[in-house]
Structure formats: C-alpha cells, structure tokens
Design a protein around this motif. Structure first.
Motif, PDB file in Angstrom:
ATOM      1  N   LYS A   1       0.833  -1.200   0.000  1.00  0.00           N
ATOM      2  CA  LYS A   1       0.000   0.000   0.000  1.00  0.00           C
ATOM      3  C   LYS A   1       0.871   1.255   0.000  1.00  0.00           C
ATOM      4  CE  LYS A   1      -3.797   0.229   2.553  1.00  0.00           C
ATOM      5  NZ  LYS A   1      -4.712   0.069   3.727  1.00  0.00           N
ATOM      6  N   ALA A   5       0.937   4.032  -2.889  1.00  0.00           N
ATOM      7  CA  ALA A   5       0.551   5.390  -2.476  1.00  0.00           C
ATOM      8  C   ALA A   5       1.622   6.406  -2.855  1.00  0.00           C
ATOM      9  CB  ALA A   5       0.300   5.428  -0.974  1.00  0.00           C
ATOM     10  N   LYS A  33     -10.282  -5.781   1.033  1.00  0.00           N
ATOM     11  CA  LYS A  33     -10.721  -4.397   1.257  1.00  0.00           C
ATOM     12  C   LYS A  33      -9.905  -3.434   0.401  1.00  0.00           C
ATOM     13  CE  LYS A  33     -11.383  -0.978   4.928  1.00  0.00           C
ATOM     14  NZ  LYS A  33     -11.142  -0.655   6.344  1.00  0.00           N
ATOM     15  N   TYR A  34      -8.576  -3.665   0.346  1.00  0.00           N
ATOM     16  CA  TYR A  34      -7.695  -2.793  -0.437  1.00  0.00           C
ATOM     17  C   TYR A  34      -8.016  -2.881  -1.932  1.00  0.00           C
ATOM     18  CZ  TYR A  34      -3.366  -0.586  -2.095  1.00  0.00           C
ATOM     19  OH  TYR A  34      -2.468   0.235  -2.720  1.00  0.00           O
ATOM     20  N   SER A  36     -10.802  -3.367  -3.241  1.00  0.00           N
ATOM     21  CA  SER A  36     -12.087  -2.725  -3.538  1.00  0.00           C
ATOM     22  C   SER A  36     -11.940  -1.215  -3.724  1.00  0.00           C
ATOM     23  CB  SER A  36     -13.095  -3.007  -2.423  1.00  0.00           C
ATOM     24  OG  SER A  36     -12.695  -2.358  -1.219  1.00  0.00           O
ATOM     25  N   GLU A  37     -10.746  -0.677  -3.373  1.00  0.00           N
ATOM     26  CA  GLU A  37     -10.511   0.757  -3.567  1.00  0.00           C
ATOM     27  C   GLU A  37     -10.344   1.066  -5.054  1.00  0.00           C
ATOM     28  OE1 GLU A  37      -7.308   2.211  -1.135  1.00  0.00           O
ATOM     29  OE2 GLU A  37      -8.094   1.279   0.694  1.00  0.00           O
ATOM     30  N   PRO A  38     -10.745   2.279  -5.488  1.00  0.00           N
ATOM     31  CA  PRO A  38     -10.695   2.635  -6.926  1.00  0.00           C
ATOM     32  C   PRO A  38      -9.313   2.465  -7.539  1.00  0.00           C
ATOM     33  CG  PRO A  38     -11.855   4.323  -5.652  1.00  0.00           C
ATOM     34  CD  PRO A  38     -11.262   3.381  -4.660  1.00  0.00           C
ATOM     35  N   ILE A  40      -7.250  -0.017  -7.798  1.00  0.00           N
ATOM     36  CA  ILE A  40      -6.287  -1.007  -7.275  1.00  0.00           C
ATOM     37  C   ILE A  40      -6.401  -2.336  -8.021  1.00  0.00           C
ATOM     38  CG2 ILE A  40      -5.480  -2.254  -5.231  1.00  0.00           C
ATOM     39  CD1 ILE A  40      -4.931   0.785  -5.193  1.00  0.00           C
ATOM     40  N   LYS A  41      -7.641  -2.746  -8.321  1.00  0.00           N
ATOM     41  CA  LYS A  41      -7.833  -4.012  -9.030  1.00  0.00           C
ATOM     42  C   LYS A  41      -7.228  -3.931 -10.436  1.00  0.00           C
ATOM     43  CE  LYS A  41     -11.084  -7.651  -8.297  1.00  0.00           C
ATOM     44  NZ  LYS A  41     -12.359  -8.008  -7.722  1.00  0.00           N
ATOM     45  N   LYS A 259     -18.975   3.565   2.834  1.00  0.00           N
ATOM     46  CA  LYS A 259     -17.546   3.451   2.550  1.00  0.00           C
ATOM     47  C   LYS A 259     -16.918   2.275   3.295  1.00  0.00           C
ATOM     48  CE  LYS A 259     -13.822   6.700   1.562  1.00  0.00           C
ATOM     49  NZ  LYS A 259     -13.295   8.057   1.807  1.00  0.00           N
ATOM     50  N   THR A 260     -17.379   2.023   4.527  1.00  0.00           N
ATOM     51  CA  THR A 260     -16.798   0.938   5.333  1.00  0.00           C
ATOM     52  C   THR A 260     -17.898   0.033   5.884  1.00  0.00           C
ATOM     53  OG1 THR A 260     -16.897   2.192   7.405  1.00  0.00           O
ATOM     54  CG2 THR A 260     -14.906   2.452   6.074  1.00  0.00           C
TER      55      THR A 260
END
Length: 337
Positions: A1, A5, A33-34, A36-38, A40-41, A259-260
């Motif tokens: 991460k 970043a 979870k990570y 699922s962030e915009p 990242i996939k 969001k969470t």
C-alpha cells in the motif's frame, strides 16, 4: 500500500508486492478491502498480465519470497521451494517433500550392472517411496487449503464436535456431506475435532440432470420469473406469474452505499432500532453465518432482543419463523430463510 501510495505502482515494484500478496493470501480480508478501492484491481490486473506473459517467464520472481502459492480459481495450493525448505527439518532428507522423476530414476536403475532381481527390487522400492511422498505432499497441500481457502462460519461450521458443510446458496447445513480427497480431514485437524475416516466419491450427477430423470416436473417459488430463461433452456418448462390477491404494499427503497463495513452495520442497527420502536417486525438478511452473528452481537450491545436463524440455529427454525411476524420482533437470517 505504501509503495503504491508513493507512486511506485509499476509491475516491478508496487505491482510486484500487490501480485505477491494476492498469490499468497487472496482471501485475506485486508487485501480484499484494499482491492475494492478505486483503481487497485486494475493495477493488480496489469501486474498479473505482465507476469503471466511469455509462458509465465517472470512468475518465479513473484513466488521467490513466498512459502506457498494459491490459485483461487482452480482451488489449488502449491508449496514453493522456500516453503519446502521451511518444513524440511534440519538433517532430514532434503527431498522429503519433493517427488522424484520416476522415468529418469527407472532409467538410471536399468543402466546399472545389477541382476534382474535386484533391479526389480529397486524399482519396487522407488515406486513405494513415490507413493508415500505423493500422499505426504497431498496432505500438506490439503492442510494449507483448509487454512487459507476455507473460513469457519462461512464455508463450514463446527457443531457438536464435528465439521459440517454450509450450503453457500441456502445457508443450510448439508447433513451427511463431507469434502473428499482428505480436505474434510484437514478441516477437522484445523478445528481440533475428531478426524473421521475419509470418503470416496464413486459417481456424481448434476442437480439439473437429476431433476430431468423425473417424468413430471413442476414447482412454485417467489423467484422463478427472473430465471425463466434458465427453466426453459434446461427443463423446457414455462414460468407463469400468479398475480397477488391484493395490491402489493411493499415499498422498495433505493440502495444505500457505505464506505466501510463499520458504517454499514451501524446504519443497519439504527434502522432496526427505528423500525422496532415503531412496533414493526424486522427481518435482516445476511450472506453468511459470520455476518449474522456479528449483527447479533451488535444488537445485544444495544439491548435489542432478537432471534438468529442460520446454519448453527437450524433446529429452532420453526420457532424462530413463528415468532418473526410479531410486533417489534427482530429476526436475523442467512439465505436459508
């Protein structure tokens, strides 16, 4: 991460670390979870494409730091060279967990000056050793699979000192069903319960083919209309919608996105509290035993009485359903309801 970043997201730096994490523990909750962030996939996909290119030429760089790799799509776990070194005891045969190349070894025996009887004896010993090693490696792989791909209260539950499979579609316990190929024994070892004898599958049939063995086939359900095409293509059955006796009074609200998970579940609890205070019965649908029990704990903290209906509580199903429609009643259920 941290690497991604800071902008080091190319396939040889941050992308490599992300790919390594995915190859090692694809079902890790923090990783899911990570991902699922915009964006990242997409970064994972780019790294995957890079390392799978040229017949996976670069893949050893990914696996170099791992003790085992997981292929989630094919439900397989493989030990890496580093993993084999880790579990091989000091002073032990370095090939204790490595299968010999049978063809080469047999050929080497043939080239020796031994008598025919001695050659036969050596070949038998080699085949015996191969069989023993194959079982040993398979056991380790099944144990790794049990620990990394199967989650308690999601794929299975532990009831009365036994591991029982949960049907992911209905949330019900599949009594009498056991995973084959030593996987169920691996789960029993993981959960420290009595290890039962392994089972062997002699024949299988799909549910679709099983149902087609009946001369007459019909059914009634509240969810058939959306699958009308499937009923026709598989069973040549039409779906007919029966209109309601009185006009529908149900109100379908818009989806709420949070969001969470923490915010989502807090909002669920607040909504339950509001509906219960208004004297209305509440049914809360969940996707797994784990989530149903988490919401149950949150309701207990708030002092809200409720019933839970999941694979662990299936024996109380009739009683829970009977009470579900009472004023102010709160029922938490998995798909089985």
């Amino acid at each position: 991460k941290k690497k991604i970043a800071e902008g080091h997201d190319d396939a040889k730096d941050g992308g490599l670390a992300l790919m390594r994490a995915y190859r090692g523990l694809p079902k890790n909750s923090a990783l899911i979870k990570y991902l699922s962030e915009p964006g990242i996939k997409v970064k994972l996909q780019k790294s995957e494409n890079y390392y799978l290119a040229d017949q996976q030429k670069e893949m050893p760089k990914v696996d170099k730091e791992l003790f085992f790799t997981i292929d989630e799509k094919n439900n397989q776990v493989e030990l890496t060279e580093q993993g084999i070194n880790l579990i091989t005891r000091a002073g032990e045969d370095p090939e204790f967990f490595i299968l010999p190349d049978i063809a080469i070894k047999l050929n080497d025996i043939e080239k020796t000056d031994l008598t025919a009887e001695e050659k036969l004896q050596r070949k038998e010993n080699l085949l015996s050793e191969y069989s023993l090693k194959a079982d040993r490696i398979h056991t380790v792989q099944q144990l790794l699979k049990a620990y990394t791909l199967f989650e308690k209260d999601v794929e299975y539950v532990v009831l009365d000192g036994a591991v029982k499979i949960v049907d992911e579609q209905t949330g019900r316990i599949m009594e009498g069903r056991r995973y084959s190929d030593g996987l169920h024994q691996a789960l029993e070892a993981k959960e420290n319960v009595k290890i039962e004898a392994s089972t062997q599958t002699y024949a299988t049939i799909t549910l679709q083919n099983y149902f087609r063995m009946y001369h007459k086939l019909a059914g009634m359900t509240g969810t058939a209309e959306t699958e009308a095409g499937e009923f026709w293509s598989i069973y040549k059955l039409d779906v007919v919608t029966i209109p309601t006796n009185v006009p529908i009074t149900r109100k379908d609200g818009q989806d709420l996105v949070f969001k969470t998970k923490r915010e989502k579940y807090k909002a669920v609890i607040d909504e339950i509290e509001n509906l219960r205070n208004a004297g209305r019965p509440v049914l809360v649908g969940t996707t797994s035993v784990e989530v149903s029990e988490l919401l149950s704990r949150m309701l207990k903290q708030k002092g809200i009485p409720h019933n839970v209906l999941n694979a662990k509580q299936h024996s109380r199903e009739a009683q829970v359903v009977a009470e579900a429609g009472m004023a102010g009643a709160v029922t938490i259920a998995t798909n089985m309801a």
